[in-house]
Design a protein around this motif. Structure first.
Motif, PDB file in Angstrom:
ATOM      1  N   THR A   1      43.698  31.071   2.327  1.00 28.37           N
ATOM      2  CA  THR A   1      43.519  30.009   3.313  1.00 28.37           C
ATOM      3  C   THR A   1      44.081  28.793   3.054  1.00 28.37           C
ATOM      4  O   THR A   1      44.025  27.793   3.561  1.00 28.37           O
ATOM      5  N   SER A   2      45.010  28.842   2.013  1.00 25.36           N
ATOM      6  CA  SER A   2      45.976  27.740   1.533  1.00 25.36           C
ATOM      7  C   SER A   2      46.631  27.204   2.547  1.00 25.36           C
ATOM      8  O   SER A   2      46.901  25.797   2.236  1.00 25.36           O
TER       9      SER A   2
ATOM     10  N   VAL B   1      45.854  26.883   5.814  1.00 20.49           N
ATOM     11  CA  VAL B   1      44.858  26.655   7.267  1.00 20.49           C
ATOM     12  C   VAL B   1      44.887  25.167   7.493  1.00 20.49           C
ATOM     13  O   VAL B   1      45.156  24.312   6.567  1.00 20.49           O
ATOM     14  N   PRO B   2      45.442  24.611   8.606  1.00 19.24           N
ATOM     15  CA  PRO B   2      45.532  25.195   9.863  1.00 19.24           C
ATOM     16  C   PRO B   2      46.505  25.932  10.303  1.00 19.24           C
ATOM     17  O   PRO B   2      46.672  26.630  11.353  1.00 19.24           O
ATOM     18  N   THR B   3      47.594  25.649   9.672  1.00 25.15           N
ATOM     19  CA  THR B   3      49.012  26.044  10.158  1.00 25.15           C
ATOM     20  C   THR B   3      49.075  27.516  10.064  1.00 25.15           C
ATOM     21  O   THR B   3      49.630  28.234  11.110  1.00 25.15           O
ATOM     22  N   PHE B   4      48.822  28.338   9.136  1.00 24.38           N
ATOM     23  CA  PHE B   4      48.482  29.736   9.102  1.00 24.38           C
ATOM     24  C   PHE B   4      46.965  30.032   8.668  1.00 24.38           C
ATOM     25  O   PHE B   4      46.520  29.498   7.730  1.00 24.38           O
ATOM     26  N   GLU B   5      46.665  31.260   9.304  1.00 27.23           N
ATOM     27  CA  GLU B   5      45.223  31.784   9.052  1.00 27.23           C
ATOM     28  C   GLU B   5      45.456  33.078   8.188  1.00 27.23           C
ATOM     29  O   GLU B   5      46.495  33.667   8.426  1.00 27.23           O
TER      30      GLU B   5
ATOM     31  N   ASP C   1      47.487  36.267   9.530  1.00 22.85           N
ATOM     32  CA  ASP C   1      48.859  36.051  10.262  1.00 22.85           C
ATOM     33  C   ASP C   1      49.976  36.842   9.705  1.00 22.85           C
ATOM     34  O   ASP C   1      49.993  36.945   8.543  1.00 22.85           O
TER      35      ASP C   1
ATOM     36  N   ASN D   1      46.151  22.966   3.456  1.00 26.23           N
ATOM     37  CA  ASN D   1      44.615  23.417   3.246  1.00 26.23           C
ATOM     38  C   ASN D   1      44.593  22.778   1.541  1.00 26.23           C
ATOM     39  O   ASN D   1      44.183  23.617   0.649  1.00 26.23           O
TER      40      ASN D   1
ATOM     41  N   SER E   1      43.965  25.233  -2.078  1.00 19.84           N
ATOM     42  CA  SER E   1      45.443  25.586  -2.326  1.00 19.84           C
ATOM     43  C   SER E   1      45.828  25.684  -3.829  1.00 19.84           C
ATOM     44  O   SER E   1      45.588  24.643  -4.570  1.00 19.84           O
TER      45      SER E   1
ATOM     46  N   LYS F   1      49.956  33.129  19.232  1.00 23.67           N
ATOM     47  CA  LYS F   1      50.353  31.948  18.388  1.00 23.67           C
ATOM     48  C   LYS F   1      51.905  32.386  17.871  1.00 23.67           C
ATOM     49  O   LYS F   1      52.322  31.700  16.793  1.00 23.67           O
TER      50      LYS F   1
END
Length: 173
Positions: free
Chosen positions: A39-40, A42-46, A49, A138, A142, A169
């Protein structure tokens, strides 16, 4: 009939060989798919992905704000997806959660406006001529250059150029 059947099989074999001759070198030398697990970013990549990285040998110049895949001894040879914050030769510091580049606050348009800025504190650190400072979007979750230090050009494996999954996305970077 058998001759037509053999001709069709031969055409399929030629098509498969040509496809392999194109795809294999692209996969080995140019493009690489990567799956996001943490999740480091998030929100750019979940998590879940899937992105396409342009391998660093052909990616060209790495710029601030680029999303990269990094890995090396600092990561137990696992691959991390991070954003480039500091470039070679720059002095990076963090004070009251604000990232400074050469003494000036860094504008980070990639972070959501309501993001908790958990960058913390970090004394000024000068990057050498082959080092980059990378951070996750995030910041609270991170593990990045704040923990393991700058990464070298050799530890940058690829520059993320495209998210291909989830399909709703899809976008380039």
């Amino acid at each position: 009939m058998p001759r037509k059947f053999l001709g069709e099989i031969f055409e399929w074999i030629i098509a498969i060989v040509l496809a392999a001759a194109i795809v294999i070198p692209l996969r080995v030398y140019v493009l690489q798919p990567y799956k996001v697990y943490m999740t480091s970013m998030v929100p750019t990549f979940e998590p879940g992905d899937v992105v396409i990285g342009l391998k660093s040998t052909v990616a060209g110049k790495i710029e601030r704000g680029d999303v990269v895949i990094v890995g090396g001894p600092f990561s137990n040879n696992e691959l991390y997806i991070k954003r480039v914050i500091g470039l070679p030769g720059e002095i990076i510091s963090i004070s009251n959660g604000v990232v400074y580049i050469n003494g000036s606050p860094l504008a980070e348009p990639w972070l959501p406006s309501d993001a908790l800025n958990a960058s913390g504190e970090m004394p000024p650190t000068k990057l050498s001529n082959d080092q980059y400072f990378v951070m996750g979007d995030n910041r609270i979750a991170s593990r990045d250059s704040r923990a393991f230090g700058p990464v070298t050009k050799q530890e940058v494996k690829a520059k993320v150029v495209l998210r291909i999954y989830p399909l709703d996305k899809i976008r380039s970077f």
